[in-house]
Scaffold this active site. Sequence first.
Site, PDB file in Angstrom:
ATOM      1  N   GLU A  14      -5.360 -26.024 -56.084  1.00  0.00           N
ATOM      2  CA  GLU A  14      -4.345 -27.084 -55.966  1.00  0.00           C
ATOM      3  C   GLU A  14      -4.675 -28.099 -54.887  1.00  0.00           C
ATOM      4  O   GLU A  14      -3.968 -29.105 -54.746  1.00  0.00           O
ATOM      5  CB  GLU A  14      -2.958 -26.466 -55.642  1.00  0.00           C
ATOM      6  CG  GLU A  14      -2.400 -25.537 -56.708  1.00  0.00           C
ATOM      7  CD  GLU A  14      -2.806 -24.086 -56.491  1.00  0.00           C
ATOM      8  OE1 GLU A  14      -3.676 -23.835 -55.626  1.00  0.00           O
ATOM      9  OE2 GLU A  14      -2.267 -23.207 -57.179  1.00  0.00           O
ATOM     10  N   ALA A  39     -12.874 -17.857 -53.683  1.00  0.00           N
ATOM     11  CA  ALA A  39     -12.218 -19.133 -53.364  1.00  0.00           C
ATOM     12  C   ALA A  39     -13.249 -20.184 -53.004  1.00  0.00           C
ATOM     13  O   ALA A  39     -14.346 -19.863 -52.559  1.00  0.00           O
ATOM     14  CB  ALA A  39     -11.267 -18.937 -52.194  1.00  0.00           C
ATOM     15  N   GLY A  40     -12.874 -21.417 -53.172  1.00  0.00           N
ATOM     16  CA  GLY A  40     -13.735 -22.515 -52.747  1.00  0.00           C
ATOM     17  C   GLY A  40     -12.861 -23.676 -52.346  1.00  0.00           C
ATOM     18  O   GLY A  40     -12.160 -24.245 -53.178  1.00  0.00           O
ATOM     19  N   HIS A  41     -12.808 -23.983 -51.058  1.00  0.00           N
ATOM     20  CA  HIS A  41     -11.989 -25.092 -50.586  1.00  0.00           C
ATOM     21  C   HIS A  41     -12.886 -26.287 -50.276  1.00  0.00           C
ATOM     22  O   HIS A  41     -13.807 -26.175 -49.487  1.00  0.00           O
ATOM     23  CB  HIS A  41     -11.234 -24.700 -49.316  1.00  0.00           C
ATOM     24  CG  HIS A  41     -10.151 -23.702 -49.561  1.00  0.00           C
ATOM     25  ND1 HIS A  41      -9.534 -22.992 -48.575  1.00  0.00           N
ATOM     26  CD2 HIS A  41      -9.563 -23.318 -50.712  1.00  0.00           C
ATOM     27  CE1 HIS A  41      -8.619 -22.194 -49.104  1.00  0.00           C
ATOM     28  NE2 HIS A  41      -8.633 -22.377 -50.401  1.00  0.00           N
ATOM     29  N   ARG A 142      -9.508   4.112 -51.521  1.00  0.00           N
ATOM     30  CA  ARG A 142      -9.834   4.634 -50.188  1.00  0.00           C
ATOM     31  C   ARG A 142     -11.289   5.058 -50.053  1.00  0.00           C
ATOM     32  O   ARG A 142     -11.622   6.016 -49.377  1.00  0.00           O
ATOM     33  CB  ARG A 142      -8.865   5.767 -49.805  1.00  0.00           C
ATOM     34  CG  ARG A 142      -7.458   5.214 -49.648  1.00  0.00           C
ATOM     35  CD  ARG A 142      -6.400   6.231 -49.814  1.00  0.00           C
ATOM     36  NE  ARG A 142      -6.375   6.744 -51.169  1.00  0.00           N
ATOM     37  CZ  ARG A 142      -5.518   7.640 -51.597  1.00  0.00           C
ATOM     38  NH1 ARG A 142      -4.626   8.135 -50.787  1.00  0.00           N
ATOM     39  NH2 ARG A 142      -5.556   8.053 -52.851  1.00  0.00           N
ATOM     40  N   THR A 299     -16.548 -22.958 -56.614  1.00  0.00           N
ATOM     41  CA  THR A 299     -17.346 -21.741 -56.425  1.00  0.00           C
ATOM     42  C   THR A 299     -18.345 -21.541 -57.560  1.00  0.00           C
ATOM     43  O   THR A 299     -19.508 -21.269 -57.330  1.00  0.00           O
ATOM     44  CB  THR A 299     -16.408 -20.501 -56.334  1.00  0.00           C
ATOM     45  OG1 THR A 299     -15.538 -20.717 -55.223  1.00  0.00           O
ATOM     46  CG2 THR A 299     -17.176 -19.220 -56.127  1.00  0.00           C
ATOM     47  N   LEU A 331      -2.002 -36.991 -57.329  1.00  0.00           N
ATOM     48  CA  LEU A 331      -1.101 -37.851 -58.107  1.00  0.00           C
ATOM     49  C   LEU A 331      -1.894 -38.989 -58.751  1.00  0.00           C
ATOM     50  O   LEU A 331      -1.604 -39.416 -59.870  1.00  0.00           O
ATOM     51  CB  LEU A 331      -0.006 -38.417 -57.189  1.00  0.00           C
ATOM     52  CG  LEU A 331       1.063 -39.245 -57.886  1.00  0.00           C
ATOM     53  CD1 LEU A 331       1.949 -38.361 -58.763  1.00  0.00           C
ATOM     54  CD2 LEU A 331       1.946 -40.001 -56.894  1.00  0.00           C
ATOM     55  N   VAL A 413      -3.209 -38.622 -52.692  1.00  0.00           N
ATOM     56  CA  VAL A 413      -3.674 -39.551 -53.740  1.00  0.00           C
ATOM     57  C   VAL A 413      -5.200 -39.704 -53.716  1.00  0.00           C
ATOM     58  O   VAL A 413      -5.743 -40.693 -54.204  1.00  0.00           O
ATOM     59  CB  VAL A 413      -2.986 -40.940 -53.590  1.00  0.00           C
ATOM     60  CG1 VAL A 413      -1.523 -40.854 -53.976  1.00  0.00           C
ATOM     61  CG2 VAL A 413      -3.137 -41.491 -52.169  1.00  0.00           C
TER      62      VAL A 413
HETATM   63  P1  IMP Z   1     -11.816 -12.888 -59.555  1.00  0.00           P
HETATM   64  O1  IMP Z   1     -10.911 -13.264 -58.450  1.00  0.00           O
HETATM   65  O2  IMP Z   1     -13.237 -13.348 -59.349  1.00  0.00           O
HETATM   66  O3  IMP Z   1     -11.734 -11.435 -59.890  1.00  0.00           O
HETATM   67  O4  IMP Z   1     -11.320 -13.661 -60.885  1.00  0.00           O
HETATM   68  C1  IMP Z   1     -10.084 -13.363 -61.527  1.00  0.00           C
HETATM   69  C2  IMP Z   1      -9.447 -14.637 -62.070  1.00  0.00           C
HETATM   70  O5  IMP Z   1      -9.047 -15.467 -60.976  1.00  0.00           O
HETATM   71  C3  IMP Z   1     -10.378 -15.501 -62.913  1.00  0.00           C
HETATM   72  O6  IMP Z   1      -9.643 -16.117 -63.932  1.00  0.00           O
HETATM   73  C4  IMP Z   1     -10.889 -16.552 -61.931  1.00  0.00           C
HETATM   74  O7  IMP Z   1     -11.289 -17.736 -62.575  1.00  0.00           O
HETATM   75  C5  IMP Z   1      -9.641 -16.755 -61.095  1.00  0.00           C
HETATM   76  N1  IMP Z   1      -9.947 -17.237 -59.744  1.00  0.00           N
HETATM   77  C6  IMP Z   1     -10.440 -16.527 -58.710  1.00  0.00           C
HETATM   78  N2  IMP Z   1     -10.571 -17.285 -57.619  1.00  0.00           N
HETATM   79  C7  IMP Z   1     -10.127 -18.509 -57.948  1.00  0.00           C
HETATM   80  C8  IMP Z   1      -9.962 -19.718 -57.219  1.00  0.00           C
HETATM   81  O8  IMP Z   1     -10.253 -19.838 -56.018  1.00  0.00           O
HETATM   82  N3  IMP Z   1      -9.461 -20.765 -57.933  1.00  0.00           N
HETATM   83  C9  IMP Z   1      -9.096 -20.675 -59.227  1.00  0.00           C
HETATM   84  N4  IMP Z   1      -9.219 -19.561 -59.950  1.00  0.00           N
HETATM   85  C10 IMP Z   1      -9.728 -18.477 -59.309  1.00  0.00           C
END
Ligand code: IMP
Length: 427
Positions: A14, A39-41, A142, A299, A331, A413
């Site tokens: 987002e 994640a990828g920011h 665990r 990512t 937007l 924007v």
């Molecule tokens: P995982 O987190 O790699 O196991 O992926 C599980 C689901 O979460 C998949 O549909 C991925 O595309 C989605 N996903 C994981 N990380 C992200 C993210 O940072 N952005 C958007 N989708 C994600």
Amino acid sequence: MPGIVLVGAQWGDEGKGKITDMLAEGVDMVVRYQGGSNAGHTVKVDNEEYILHLIPSGILYKDKICIIGDDVVVDPKTLIDEMDQLMARGVCLDNLRISGNAHLVMPYHKTLDKFEEELKGKHKLGTTGRGIGPAYVDKMARVGLRFNDLFDREEFIGRLGHTLKYKNLILREIFKHEGFETDVIAEEYLAYGDRLKKYVSDTSILIHNALREEKFVLFEGAQGTLLDVTHGTYPYVTSSHPVAGGACVGAGVGPTKISRVLGITKAYTTRVGEGPFPTEQINEVGELMRKKGGEYGATTGRPRRCGWLDALLLRYSARINGMSALAMTKLDVLDEFDTIKVCVGYKVGNEVISEFTTDFRKLRECTPVYEDLPGWKTDTSHVKDYRDLPEAAQNYVKYIERIIKTPISIISVGPRRAQTVILRKFV
Ligand code: IMP
């Protein structure tokens, strides 16, 4: 001073990185509380672009303590690569801290992630392949290994050897993979431990002390609410808790320490990977959103699925997160549309439902009911003041606030720090 949670309101991507980066200027500490290098920011500062997978984007400011919290699963190699890249660009990492409780993503997690996806066939999830699911499975079973384990050589080798016994059995018997050697992985990981040791600490105490000293702590979620393993569109979810409540467990703070929750939503919707997406537009509308919004995963580089804003989903998200306010990003991506649609109901059989459901069968089968709003057909990417937004864009924002029953505090924007409109003070 407050503890504030910043949470993705949809299926991730987002634009949390940009909003964290923007708010980070006024905060003392930024804490990442779950997920891993899935994640990828993306953060744009002046003409520089940074893509961060594990390190909170607050690191781009010199004086912010940046924490990788207890419930994050860390691939140490990815982390070291990310650190090296930042250092090569002159970013100082002295303020980075890693929780000793954070679990390690191991080579067998990544291998199992790929094999398990293949085995699922048409039921695959479309994971990022970063070993996230298998790492959290081991945590719950665990048998996971944590950062603190890296500092006790014998214990680490012993526990790794024990885990590898049955991991190798699965890999060899089911997936016909050669398996992994304890010594090889142990030496690799113990070396990562040597390199990262100075960053590892009891981060819960650091956060506790900061809050007690009236400092401003920002808890940054990865992914989004609808990818939450409990509250998302299960099974098409990630394996952690991106929701605001996840910040308490994931960072080791009590709920009374969280004073505000800011949800981040795009002005439309995207999703990566498999799973239901009622408002998806597999047509020129979706194409335009993808092209204009640069909707490709930070990512994996995968094209993101695109569609109209879903008010049911957002209202659900506001509820599950106890959202105090929303930030609406991108937007400007809607600038060219004649008409903008917002989903206000799902038609399931003969019935129209107005509340979101996490039942993926209903989501897959429903037909969205849309409200049409006029587009503004004007470039908004330079707008800095809400009053300078075209009237139709202002109406769109007000309409969303009204149906979600949550104020929109920030509008973005464009990717740069300067391309932000503040409607009302959030903190
Ligand atoms: P995982 O987190 O790699 O196991 O992926 C599980 C689901 O979460 C998949 O549909 C991925 O595309 C989605 N996903 C994981 N990380 C992200 C993210 O940072 N952005 C958007 N989708 C994600």
